[in-house]
Write a protein that holds these residues in place. Structure first.
Motif, short mmCIF file in Angstrom:
data_model
loop_
_atom_site.label_atom_id
_atom_site.label_comp_id
_atom_site.label_asym_id
_atom_site.label_seq_id
_atom_site.Cartn_x
_atom_site.Cartn_y
_atom_site.Cartn_z
N SER A 93 0.81 -1.22 0.00
CA SER A 93 0.00 0.00 0.00
C SER A 93 0.85 1.27 0.00
CB SER A 93 -0.94 0.01 1.21
OG SER A 93 -0.22 -0.15 2.41
N ASN A 111 -7.37 -6.25 -2.31
CA ASN A 111 -6.18 -6.45 -1.49
C ASN A 111 -5.99 -7.93 -1.17
OD1 ASN A 111 -4.92 -3.76 -0.02
ND2 ASN A 111 -4.06 -5.70 0.69
N ALA A 217 -1.74 -5.14 -2.80
CA ALA A 217 -2.86 -4.32 -3.25
C ALA A 217 -2.94 -4.36 -4.77
CB ALA A 217 -2.68 -2.88 -2.77
N TYR A 298 -7.40 1.70 5.13
CA TYR A 298 -6.67 2.61 4.25
C TYR A 298 -6.73 4.04 4.76
CZ TYR A 298 -4.98 -0.52 0.68
OH TYR A 298 -4.26 -1.48 0.02
#
Length: 332
Positions: A93, A111, A217, A298
């Motif tokens: 990420s 993900n 991701a 996130y």
């Protein structure tokens, strides 16, 4: 699984922009069901679910002709996807947060690792049991992860000047030789690498220490995703089926990677150990669903990067991620 790579240089950004301007998007991103996927590292068991999907024909079942292209230390996977060379890719990420912050038109849509196996590893005979234990010790850290580790030290009340932080390499052998006291990497990769060599280690998971992160991701260019929703959802359906099969058949998946799909020289026992060690991280989401996208996570990741000065914009999880693709795939 590699550590987070360094942010884009100005030259890389200009190169990507130039390619993007010249790329005939209508031709590259037409109605074709071909799906080129840029891996962030060499072909190994960390991508086992994708290659299991090829083997059991789960992508073909949904009308997708998927191909997976190896990454590596001399390949910039994010730039390749941003330039339109591949439709989708995978990355931890962190680099994707930085890429979006710097104007790359990318969106995360799923993900693989719901929880990152990023850890601070040390020898079991000389364990680093807490962040405070790093005082006076040497730790190897990827250059781009350095701001996050510095923040981790400060949060734990440790003066960073009292810790010797050195650049890391993909091979953690410096830990065994005693050149370093701790290694920041993936317990499912470098950790397994050491364990299968007979080296006992002690691991502190970064998420448990307050460093939210994910790995694997899946992302693509915003314009491609907007114009090819059906194909992308179909790809994700095939990927979910592939990962489901891989986790149910770890021995067969490890054998497939060693004998058929993986890079030369893979060790079967290490591949098998890695997929078994990865399983809890792949199903660590709220509903234990494979490839699910947690926007709350996130949000915390973005805030962490904002805190260390790597995000200065008002970026939100909704700017970085679009969970509608994987939600549609999982609902089917």
């Amino acid at each position: 699984m590699p550590s987070v790579t360094a942010p884009f240089s100005r030259r890389q950004m200009l190169g990507v922009c130039a390619v993007s301007i010249l790329s005939p998007w209508s031709l590259t991103y037409g109605a074709s069901n071909d799906m080129g996927f840029q891996l962030s590292w060499i072909k190994s068991i960390q991508y086992g679910g994708y290659f299991a999907g090829l083997e059991i024909k789960s992508f073909a079942r949904y009308g997708i002709n998927a191909s997976f292209v190896s990454g590596g230390p001399n390949i910039d996977p994010i730039a390749n996807v941003a330039a339109g060379q591949f439709q989708l890719g995978d990355r931890p990420s962190g680099p994707l947060v930085v890429a979006r912050e710097r104007g790359m038109p990318l969106k995360i849509i799923a993900n693989v690792f719901q929880r990152s196996p990023m850890s601070i590893m040390s020898l079991a005979s000389k364990p680093v049991r807490s962040v405070q234990d790093l005082k006076g010790k040497t730790i190897a850290v990827a250059t781009s992860s350095r701001p996050l580790v510095l923040n981790l030290l400060r949060e734990a009340g440790v003066d960073p000047s009292n810790v010797n932080i050195v650049p890391s390499s993909p091979d953690p052998s410096a830990l065994v030789s005693g050149q370093i006291d701790a290694y920041s990497g993936y317990s499912t990769n470098q950790g397994v690498m050491l364990e299968t060599r007979g080296v006992k280690i002690f691991s502190l998971n970064a998420s448990d220490l307050g460093m939210p992160e994910t790995a694997g991701a899946i992302y693509g260019r915003q314009d491609y995703l907007d114009k090819n929703r059906e194909q992308v959802v179909s790809f994700l359906k095939g990927a979910v089926d592939g990962w489901t099969w891989a986790l149910a058949n770890p021995e067969k998946t490890a054998r497939l990677m060693v004998d058929k799909y993986g890079a030369p020289g893979l060790d079967y026992n290490a591949q098998l150990a890695e997929i078994k060690a990865s399983a809890p991280y792949l199903r660590a989401g709220r509903n234990k669903e494979l490839l699910a996208l947690d926007l709350d996570l996130y949000s915390r990741i973005i805030e962490m990067y904002r805190k260390v000065g790597m995000v200065k914009s008002n970026m939100s999880a909704a700017d970085l991620c679009d969970s509608s693709f994987i939600n549609a795939a999982l609902a089917a």
